[in-house]
Design a protein around this motif. Structure first.
Motif, short mmCIF file in Angstrom:
data_model
loop_
_atom_site.label_atom_id
_atom_site.label_comp_id
_atom_site.label_asym_id
_atom_site.label_seq_id
_atom_site.Cartn_x
_atom_site.Cartn_y
_atom_site.Cartn_z
N TYR A 1 19.97 19.61 6.04
CA TYR A 1 20.14 18.24 5.55
C TYR A 1 21.09 17.45 6.45
O TYR A 1 20.84 16.29 6.77
CB TYR A 1 20.65 18.26 4.12
CG TYR A 1 21.20 16.94 3.62
CD1 TYR A 1 20.34 15.92 3.26
CD2 TYR A 1 22.57 16.73 3.52
CE1 TYR A 1 20.84 14.69 2.81
CE2 TYR A 1 23.08 15.52 3.07
CZ TYR A 1 22.21 14.52 2.71
OH TYR A 1 22.70 13.31 2.28
N SER B 1 17.65 11.38 10.64
CA SER B 1 18.80 11.57 9.76
C SER B 1 18.58 10.81 8.45
O SER B 1 17.97 9.73 8.43
CB SER B 1 20.06 11.08 10.46
OG SER B 1 21.17 11.13 9.60
N PHE B 2 19.08 11.36 7.35
CA PHE B 2 18.95 10.69 6.06
C PHE B 2 19.64 9.34 6.04
O PHE B 2 19.17 8.38 5.45
CB PHE B 2 19.52 11.59 4.95
CG PHE B 2 18.48 12.14 4.03
CD1 PHE B 2 18.44 11.78 2.70
CD2 PHE B 2 17.50 13.00 4.51
CE1 PHE B 2 17.46 12.28 1.86
CE2 PHE B 2 16.53 13.50 3.68
CZ PHE B 2 16.50 13.14 2.34
N PHE B 3 20.80 9.26 6.70
CA PHE B 3 21.58 8.03 6.73
C PHE B 3 22.06 7.76 8.15
O PHE B 3 22.04 8.66 8.99
CB PHE B 3 22.80 8.12 5.79
CG PHE B 3 22.45 8.40 4.36
CD1 PHE B 3 21.98 7.39 3.53
CD2 PHE B 3 22.58 9.68 3.83
CE1 PHE B 3 21.65 7.65 2.21
CE2 PHE B 3 22.24 9.95 2.51
CZ PHE B 3 21.78 8.92 1.69
N ALA B 4 22.49 6.55 8.39
CA ALA B 4 23.15 6.22 9.65
C ALA B 4 24.64 6.52 9.51
O ALA B 4 25.23 6.27 8.46
CB ALA B 4 22.94 4.76 9.99
N TYR B 5 25.23 7.06 10.59
CA TYR B 5 26.65 7.37 10.61
C TYR B 5 27.28 6.78 11.86
O TYR B 5 26.62 6.72 12.92
CB TYR B 5 26.89 8.89 10.58
CG TYR B 5 26.39 9.56 9.34
CD1 TYR B 5 27.17 9.61 8.20
CD2 TYR B 5 25.12 10.14 9.29
CE1 TYR B 5 26.72 10.22 7.04
CE2 TYR B 5 24.65 10.75 8.14
CZ TYR B 5 25.46 10.79 7.01
OH TYR B 5 25.00 11.38 5.88
N SER C 1 20.44 8.58 14.86
CA SER C 1 19.59 8.71 13.67
C SER C 1 18.35 9.55 13.94
O SER C 1 17.80 10.17 13.03
CB SER C 1 19.16 7.32 13.18
OG SER C 1 20.26 6.60 12.67
N GLU D 1 30.00 13.03 1.98
CA GLU D 1 29.53 11.85 2.70
C GLU D 1 30.66 10.85 2.96
O GLU D 1 30.66 10.16 3.98
CB GLU D 1 28.39 11.18 1.92
CG GLU D 1 27.12 12.02 1.77
CD GLU D 1 26.36 12.18 3.08
OE1 GLU D 1 26.88 11.81 4.14
OE2 GLU D 1 25.23 12.69 3.02
N VAL E 1 31.17 9.44 6.83
CA VAL E 1 31.05 8.06 7.29
C VAL E 1 32.36 7.53 7.88
O VAL E 1 32.46 6.37 8.26
CB VAL E 1 30.57 7.11 6.17
CG1 VAL E 1 29.19 7.50 5.69
CG2 VAL E 1 31.56 7.04 5.02
#
Length: 515
Positions: free
Chosen positions: A251, A276-280, A285, A449, A453
């Motif tokens: 994940y 990727s599930f989210f942008a960091y 991504s 998370e 971030v």
């Protein structure tokens, strides 16, 4: 026999093979409620919240490979079910939503429950229809069922006056849509990439993760050296002793990128290339290397098994050579710490033959997944769209689809609160589901998370939004209050005894593990 529109619609859907209706109806759906009582052949199952209804239809569709119906009350009822329809869409689950609407002449009056149902319903489907007459309703229903068989959510909006108006009657079923066959060029290009001798990956999702598809993938691996990796959250993967073991993409994006860092060619079947599930901040991504070529062979709605078979044939892939089954994990001794991994070890050892696992353990299950490779053969269902509150309802639907099989729901405490009403439906229907609640009194994934971030040294107010310990949830009382037998385990010895008893029994049971 004369029929009104609701009765003709229901009879048509039953004749097309729809046997179950998960429902939370209201006034605009009362003619359909009456029709279920009058027309034999469809089992009504009440959910106390629409997210339970839609999630159960998702679990049913994943295991039955055919649609259930839902019955939802206007736009507000549909909206309550949206999160699990988002997950179902990502799982390509077949579902027919019947959404009640005000009588046509009543809509312009803008009564309190009037809303833009078509606007709501269009968010999760490319098949949407509003019935235009009582006579057309059964044909609309036949079309909706046929389209759902192709792995779609179909939304049929039924104005109340057409439901109570006399109809010409039921119509015959419509032949289901067939899955498109992948072109010969796509197969040839994938085979050419796999023959190059460079680092290759078969990236699998959808029906490619059924037992037959995994056998074909392993044959391709043996012929080419390509590694097999499956998507992060598969709708359904068949696992356990005697089956092909597949690496699951992590994940966390950093770990996923590490798994794929040397891949030069990725052949994708049944899903999309991973992101990727989210942008960091400061992290990519796209999870594949910049020089990796993506070969998208089959989408989730294509005939993936046919594509794998033709790809294996084109490569002259040998017959399968299965390695020895992995060993089961050791169950920790009673003096050892009671961790989520200890829970996983117990469940893996006592998992019944042909069990179905509905996994929404989230952070508590992240390091236990591999333990089940040596467990009894089973099907594993995951949180496909990432919208939490899926695990309990999907377990309901799976148990209805497969009443002869034990369902195990591995469930995080925070996400269980989204749809805990599913426990009531389990009790009412006496479904054979064992729910294991991982009670760590936290939205643990969000604590992780927050750090990822880039938030450093969060204060008490920030941390309070991720904490579930003030007050603590009592899952034994929550379950017993809804009719489910429940117990609490605070160490390995207690949990082993309780889980063993639960899988040996029948009917719904919940075990709260305090971590």
């Amino acid at each position: 026999m004369s029929m009104n529109g609701a009765e003709a619609l229901l009879k048509t859907m039953i004749d097309a093979g729809v046997e179950v209706c998960f429902a939370n109806p209201g006034t605009s759906e009362m003619q359909l409620v009456a029709a279920i009582d009058k027309i034999p052949g469809m089992r009504p199952i009440l959910g106390l919240f629409e997210g339970v209804v839609t999630g159960a239809a998702d679990g049913y569709g994943r295991m039955a490979d055919k649609p259930a119906a839902t019955l939802l009350h206007l736009g507000s009822g549909y909206s309550n079910g949206m999160a699990n329809l988002h997950n179902a869409k990502r799982a390509f689950s077949p579902i027919v939503n019947i959404i009640g609407e005000h009588a046509v002449d009543h809509i312009p009056l803008d009564a309190p429950l009037t809303s833009d149902i078509e606007g709501h319903a269009s968010l999760h489907t490319n098949w949407l229809r509003t019935c235009q007459s009582a006579d057309e309703m059964p044909k609309d229903g036949a079309d909706a069922v046929a389209a759902a068989h192709a792995g779609r959510i179909t939304n049929l909006i039924v104005p109340a006056n057409y439901a109570w108006t006399e109809s010409q009657g039921a119509v015959p079923p419509v032949a289901p849509e067939t899955r498109p066959r992948v072109s010969d060029d796509s197969i040839a290009q994938a085979a050419e990439a796999l023959k190059k001798g460079q680092e290759c990956c078969l990236f699998l999702g959808g029906r490619a993760l059924r037992e037959e598809g995994l056998v074909l993938a392993r044959r391709i691996e043996q012929a080419t050296g390509a590694k097999i990796v499956c998507e992060v959250f598969p709708a359904r993967i068949q696992r356990g002793r005697g089956r092909v073991s597949v690496e699951r993409l992590p994940y966390l994006g950093e770990f996923a990128a590490e798994v794929l860092k040397d891949v030069k060619h990725m052949v994708v079947l049944g899903t999309k290339a991973p992101v990727s599930f989210f942008a960091y901040p400061g992290k990519p991504s796209v999870l594949t290397p910049e020089d990796c070529q993506i070969h998208s062979v089959a989408t989730a709605q294509d005939d993936q098994l046919d594509a794998l078979q033709r790809l294996a044939d084109s490569l002259g892939a040998p017959e399968l050579e299965m390695p020895e089954d992995p060993a089961l994990p050791a169950i920790p001794g009673k003096e050892e710490a009671f961790t989520a991994e200890a829970v996983g070890a117990v469940v893996a050892n006592y998992l019944p033959e042909n069990a179905i696992v509905s996994d929404e353990a989230n952070t508590s299950g992240i390091f236990s997944y591999a333990m089940y490779e040596g467990a009894a053969p089973h099907d594993w269902l995951t949180l496909t769209g990432g919208a939490i509150g899926q695990g309990l309802p999907v377990a309901v639907g799976a148990a209805v689809a497969c009443p002869e099989r034990k369902v195990i729901n591995l469930q995080a405490d925070g996400s269980a609160m989204y749809t805990n009403q599913a426990l009531w439906t389990m009790a009412r229907e006496q479904l054979d589901v064992v729910t294991v609640i991982y009670n760590n009194s936290s939205y643990a994934i969000l604590n992780l998370e927050l750090m990822r971030v880039g938030v450093e040294n969060p204060g008490e107010r920030a941390k309070s939004m991720l904490d579930l310990s003030n007050p603590s949830l009592d899952w034994v009382k929550i379950a017993e209050g809804q009719g489910v037998t429940a117990s609490r385990a605070t160490n390995v010895e207690e949990f082993e005894a309780q889980f063993k008893a639960a899988v040996e029994g029948k009917g719904p049971r919940l075990i709260e593990v305090v971590l």
